[in-house]
Scaffold this active site. Structure first.
Site, PDB file in Angstrom:
ATOM      1  N   TYR A 190      -2.474   1.827 -18.186  1.00 51.96           N
ATOM      2  CA  TYR A 190      -1.579   0.871 -18.861  1.00 51.96           C
ATOM      3  C   TYR A 190      -2.263  -0.486 -19.130  1.00 51.96           C
ATOM      4  CZ  TYR A 190       2.568  -2.245 -19.090  1.00 51.96           C
ATOM      5  OH  TYR A 190       3.494  -3.187 -19.427  1.00 51.96           O
ATOM      6  N   SER A 204      -2.987  -7.908  -6.865  1.00 55.63           N
ATOM      7  CA  SER A 204      -1.540  -7.939  -7.074  1.00 55.63           C
ATOM      8  C   SER A 204      -0.921  -9.062  -6.256  1.00 55.63           C
ATOM      9  CB  SER A 204      -0.977  -6.602  -6.605  1.00 55.63           C
ATOM     10  OG  SER A 204       0.404  -6.683  -6.424  1.00 55.63           O
ATOM     11  N   TYR A 217      -0.052   0.801  -0.262  1.00 51.32           N
ATOM     12  CA  TYR A 217      -0.619   0.385  -1.552  1.00 51.32           C
ATOM     13  C   TYR A 217      -1.006  -1.100  -1.506  1.00 51.32           C
ATOM     14  CZ  TYR A 217      -0.674  -1.721  -6.160  1.00 51.32           C
ATOM     15  OH  TYR A 217      -1.031  -2.487  -7.247  1.00 51.32           O
ATOM     16  N   LYS A 268      -4.827  -3.289  -1.655  1.00 49.94           N
ATOM     17  CA  LYS A 268      -5.209  -4.431  -2.502  1.00 49.94           C
ATOM     18  C   LYS A 268      -5.760  -5.567  -1.632  1.00 49.94           C
ATOM     19  CE  LYS A 268      -4.356  -2.756  -6.419  1.00 49.94           C
ATOM     20  NZ  LYS A 268      -5.445  -2.496  -7.351  1.00 49.94           N
ATOM     21  N   PHE A 317       1.258 -10.499 -11.450  1.00 48.78           N
ATOM     22  CA  PHE A 317       2.657 -10.458 -11.003  1.00 48.78           C
ATOM     23  C   PHE A 317       3.271  -9.178 -11.593  1.00 48.78           C
ATOM     24  CE2 PHE A 317       3.346 -13.950  -8.125  1.00 48.78           C
ATOM     25  CZ  PHE A 317       2.036 -14.380  -8.060  1.00 48.78           C
ATOM     26  N   GLY A 339      11.731  -2.808   1.653  1.00 50.76           N
ATOM     27  CA  GLY A 339      10.509  -3.574   1.374  1.00 50.76           C
ATOM     28  C   GLY A 339      10.626  -4.577   0.239  1.00 50.76           C
TER      29      GLY A 339
HETATM   30  P1  NAD Z   1      -2.424   2.922 -14.339  1.00 57.09           P
HETATM   31  O1  NAD Z   1      -2.106   3.978 -13.340  1.00 57.09           O
HETATM   32  O2  NAD Z   1      -1.783   3.015 -15.680  1.00 57.09           O
HETATM   33  O3  NAD Z   1      -4.014   2.829 -14.558  1.00 57.09           O
HETATM   34  C1  NAD Z   1      -4.924   3.082 -13.511  1.00 57.09           C
HETATM   35  C2  NAD Z   1      -5.920   4.102 -14.021  1.00 57.09           C
HETATM   36  O4  NAD Z   1      -6.863   4.369 -12.990  1.00 57.09           O
HETATM   37  C3  NAD Z   1      -5.286   5.433 -14.409  1.00 57.09           C
HETATM   38  O5  NAD Z   1      -5.639   5.740 -15.744  1.00 57.09           O
HETATM   39  C4  NAD Z   1      -5.860   6.440 -13.409  1.00 57.09           C
HETATM   40  O6  NAD Z   1      -6.039   7.716 -14.000  1.00 57.09           O
HETATM   41  C5  NAD Z   1      -7.169   5.767 -13.017  1.00 57.09           C
HETATM   42  N1  NAD Z   1      -7.677   6.108 -11.688  1.00 57.09           N
HETATM   43  C6  NAD Z   1      -7.028   6.055 -10.497  1.00 57.09           C
HETATM   44  N2  NAD Z   1      -7.854   6.406  -9.503  1.00 57.09           N
HETATM   45  C7  NAD Z   1      -9.069   6.676 -10.072  1.00 57.09           C
HETATM   46  C8  NAD Z   1     -10.321   7.101  -9.559  1.00 57.09           C
HETATM   47  N3  NAD Z   1     -10.515   7.331  -8.253  1.00 57.09           N
HETATM   48  N4  NAD Z   1     -11.329   7.285 -10.425  1.00 57.09           N
HETATM   49  C9  NAD Z   1     -11.171   7.080 -11.751  1.00 57.09           C
HETATM   50  N5  NAD Z   1     -10.019   6.682 -12.300  1.00 57.09           N
HETATM   51  C10 NAD Z   1      -8.959   6.495 -11.452  1.00 57.09           C
HETATM   52  O7  NAD Z   1      -2.104   1.526 -13.639  1.00 57.09           O
HETATM   53  P2  NAD Z   1      -2.024   0.066 -14.290  1.00 57.09           P
HETATM   54  O8  NAD Z   1      -0.616  -0.344 -14.259  1.00 57.09           O
HETATM   55  O9  NAD Z   1      -2.779   0.004 -15.551  1.00 57.09           O
HETATM   56  O10 NAD Z   1      -2.763  -0.756 -13.153  1.00 57.09           O
HETATM   57  C11 NAD Z   1      -4.138  -1.082 -13.232  1.00 57.09           C
HETATM   58  C12 NAD Z   1      -4.537  -1.815 -11.977  1.00 57.09           C
HETATM   59  O11 NAD Z   1      -3.718  -2.976 -11.827  1.00 57.09           O
HETATM   60  C13 NAD Z   1      -4.330  -1.001 -10.699  1.00 57.09           C
HETATM   61  O12 NAD Z   1      -5.398  -1.269  -9.825  1.00 57.09           O
HETATM   62  C14 NAD Z   1      -3.041  -1.540 -10.139  1.00 57.09           C
HETATM   63  O13 NAD Z   1      -2.971  -1.399  -8.757  1.00 57.09           O
HETATM   64  C15 NAD Z   1      -3.125  -3.003 -10.550  1.00 57.09           C
HETATM   65  N6  NAD Z   1      -1.801  -3.642 -10.626  1.00 57.09           N
HETATM   66  C16 NAD Z   1      -0.832  -3.074 -11.409  1.00 57.09           C
HETATM   67  C17 NAD Z   1       0.439  -3.651 -11.437  1.00 57.09           C
HETATM   68  C18 NAD Z   1       1.538  -3.013 -12.259  1.00 57.09           C
HETATM   69  O14 NAD Z   1       2.693  -3.296 -12.005  1.00 57.09           O
HETATM   70  N7  NAD Z   1       1.243  -2.194 -13.256  1.00 57.09           N
HETATM   71  C19 NAD Z   1       0.709  -4.807 -10.696  1.00 57.09           C
HETATM   72  C20 NAD Z   1      -0.317  -5.376  -9.948  1.00 57.09           C
HETATM   73  C21 NAD Z   1      -1.579  -4.785  -9.912  1.00 57.09           C
HETATM   74  N1  UFG Z   2      14.458  -2.209  -9.420  1.00 56.47           N
HETATM   75  C1  UFG Z   2      15.745  -1.723  -9.528  1.00 56.47           C
HETATM   76  N2  UFG Z   2      15.898  -0.419  -9.886  1.00 56.47           N
HETATM   77  C2  UFG Z   2      14.867   0.414 -10.127  1.00 56.47           C
HETATM   78  C3  UFG Z   2      13.541  -0.102 -10.020  1.00 56.47           C
HETATM   79  C4  UFG Z   2      13.375  -1.420  -9.656  1.00 56.47           C
HETATM   80  O1  UFG Z   2      16.730  -2.428  -9.310  1.00 56.47           O
HETATM   81  O2  UFG Z   2      15.106   1.593 -10.429  1.00 56.47           O
HETATM   82  C5  UFG Z   2      14.268  -3.617  -9.037  1.00 56.47           C
HETATM   83  C6  UFG Z   2      13.503  -3.755  -7.729  1.00 56.47           C
HETATM   84  O3  UFG Z   2      14.380  -3.695  -6.647  1.00 56.47           O
HETATM   85  C7  UFG Z   2      12.860  -5.119  -7.912  1.00 56.47           C
HETATM   86  C8  UFG Z   2      12.649  -5.227  -9.427  1.00 56.47           C
HETATM   87  O4  UFG Z   2      13.489  -4.248 -10.012  1.00 56.47           O
HETATM   88  O5  UFG Z   2      13.766  -6.100  -7.526  1.00 56.47           O
HETATM   89  C9  UFG Z   2      11.226  -4.975  -9.828  1.00 56.47           C
HETATM   90  O6  UFG Z   2      10.802  -3.747  -9.269  1.00 56.47           O
HETATM   91  P1  UFG Z   2       9.422  -3.059  -9.651  1.00 56.47           P
HETATM   92  O7  UFG Z   2       9.327  -1.800  -8.858  1.00 56.47           O
HETATM   93  O8  UFG Z   2       9.305  -2.964 -11.135  1.00 56.47           O
HETATM   94  O9  UFG Z   2       8.368  -4.140  -9.182  1.00 56.47           O
HETATM   95  P2  UFG Z   2       8.081  -4.760  -7.738  1.00 56.47           P
HETATM   96  O10 UFG Z   2       8.270  -6.225  -7.847  1.00 56.47           O
HETATM   97  O11 UFG Z   2       8.773  -4.052  -6.676  1.00 56.47           O
HETATM   98  O12 UFG Z   2       6.544  -4.385  -7.539  1.00 56.47           O
HETATM   99  C10 UFG Z   2       5.608  -4.601  -8.556  1.00 56.47           C
HETATM  100  C11 UFG Z   2       4.537  -3.508  -8.511  1.00 56.47           C
HETATM  101  C12 UFG Z   2       3.703  -3.644  -7.289  1.00 56.47           C
HETATM  102  C13 UFG Z   2       3.202  -5.034  -7.130  1.00 56.47           C
HETATM  103  C14 UFG Z   2       4.335  -6.024  -7.171  1.00 56.47           C
HETATM  104  C15 UFG Z   2       3.814  -7.424  -7.128  1.00 56.47           C
HETATM  105  O13 UFG Z   2       5.123  -2.233  -8.520  1.00 56.47           O
HETATM  106  O14 UFG Z   2       2.596  -2.810  -7.447  1.00 56.47           O
HETATM  107  O15 UFG Z   2       5.051  -5.841  -8.400  1.00 56.47           O
HETATM  108  O16 UFG Z   2       2.855  -7.605  -8.102  1.00 56.47           O
HETATM  109  F1  UFG Z   2       2.572  -5.140  -5.953  1.00 56.47           F
END
Ligand code: NAD
Ligand code: UFG
Length: 334
Positions: A11, A124, A150, A154, A179, A293
């Protein structure tokens, strides 16, 4: 620059690839496609005019990763690859530690062996754990209070990068603490398309809107917030992608850490209302119990990114909803 994106078909990686190509960078991607699809590469090409070279490989395959670095001299790695589902990480913690931490170590070894000395890491806001203030600043302590494996991966990777930078003082490490990334590219060609059941609020709202899930469960309306639902800092993924482009310009030896967020808190109910406004339809929803959590409220203090990276968010919650709906419409037409 010649830049390798690990997890670049995912993504955030795919949106960042688009912005980097638009700025004239040479982008290559390594991904094992565990949570993304190779078809994203064509979408990137459609938007940005160039298809990144792609290696389907797992970061844990040290030999293969080393070979990729031996063949091409990269100026920089942006390290997105990782598993990211909070709930799943509680069920299969070892897989999360192995994949996220093992993958990072394998990557750093290959970089060091092949003289690639710049890395930007996707961290994150979760590393802040529980704080007294909901406004998170980079100088706050990280670690204590993180509620799931998870989040701990990080935090641990951040610590590994700091140790690695001490031992390798010519390395340039930037840690970006995201965020809540949401939204999609305005072209509607790429967006959040996780393989399997979604866990985060916006992908779930999208599933409800397209009838794949009957209703949204709002996890708790008895939090200590104005409307009782949790408050987060939602950042448009295109703004986030541009944050990476900005971070490249200020890479320097040692470790630099930046929050990437808007600085504004928005509640779950406000997100739902914004989606309903953009779609013109009510979204089926129910109030459910709290999710274990969840914190009641947090958002970024984005001042450091503004001052040092000359970056700030530009897109609004309404932009997020319009672009999400556009992406959803295109996906449903496929
Ligand atoms: P995503 O799952 O869409 O992208 C991660 C990609 O990494 C995937 O395409 C997956 O196939 C690949 N991958 C996972 N493990 C691998 C491995 N061992 N070798 C090769 N490829 C591998 O996730 P995203 O939302 O694009 O997130 C990207 C990064 O940002 C992640 O590290 C995630 O933890 C971090 N992040 C995401 C969010 C969020 O809410 N999306 C928030 C904070 C941090
Ligand atoms: N929520 C609902 N219903 C749902 C899903 C989520 O009410 O079906 C609420 C959650 O309770 C939360 C808010 O929507 O209050 C956002 O939830 P997300 O799961 O979208 O996001 P979080 O803030 O829980 O966590 C995200 C990422 C984590 C990251 C964190 C801080 O999933 O990886 O943001 O960056 F660590």
């Amino acid at each position: 620059m010649r830049i390798l994106l690990t997890g670049g078909t995912g993504y955030i990686g795919s949106h960042t690839a688009v912005e980097l190509i638009k700025q004239g960078h040479e982008v290559e991607i390594v991904d094992n496609l565990r949570n993304s699809k190779a078809s994203v590469l064509d979408r990137i090409e459609q938007i940005a005019g160039k298809k990144p070279k792609f290696y389907q490989a797992d970061l844990l395959d040290t030999e293969k990763i080393n070979q990729i670095f031996a063949e091409t001299q990269f100026d920089l790695v942006i390290h997105f690859a990782g598993l990211k589902a909070v709930g799943e990480s509680v069920e299969i913690p070892l897989e999360y530690y192995k994949n996220n931490i093992g993958g990072t170590i394998s990557l750093l070894e290959a970089m060091r062996a092949n003289n690639c000395k710049r890395i930007i890491f996707s961290s994150s806001a979760t590393v802040y754990g529980i704080q007294e203030s909901p406004e998170y600043v980079e100088t706050m302590q990280t670690g204590p209070g993180i509620s799931n494996p998870y989040g701990r991966t990080k935090y641990m990777i951040e610590e590994i990068l700091k140790d690695f930078a001490v031992a390798n003082p010519d390395f340039e490490v930037t840690i970006l603490r995201y965020f809540n990334p949401v939204g999609a590219h305005p072209s509607g060609l790429i967006g959040d398309d996780p393989n399997g059941r979604p866990n985060n609020l916006m992908p779930i709202i999208m599933h409800v809107a397209s009838g794949k899930i009957p209703y949204l469960s709002i996890f708790g309306d008895d939090y200590n917030t104005p409307d009782g639902t949790c408050i987060r800092d939602y950042i448009h993924v295109v703004d986030l992608a541009k944050g990476h482009v900005a971070a490249i310009k200020t890479l320097k030896p040692g470790v630099s850490i930046y929050n990437l967020g808007s600085g504004k808190g928005v509640s779950v109910k406000e997100m739902v209302a914004a989606f309903e406004k953009a779609s013109g339809k009510p979204l089926p929803q129910q109030i459910a119990g709290r999710r274990a959590g969840d914190l009641d409220e947090f958002y970024a203090n984005p001042a450091k990114a503004k001052a040092e990276l000359d970056w700030q968010t530009e897109l609004t919650i309404d932009d997020i909803m319009v672009d999400t709906l556009n992406y959803l419409k295109r996906e449903n037409q496929q």
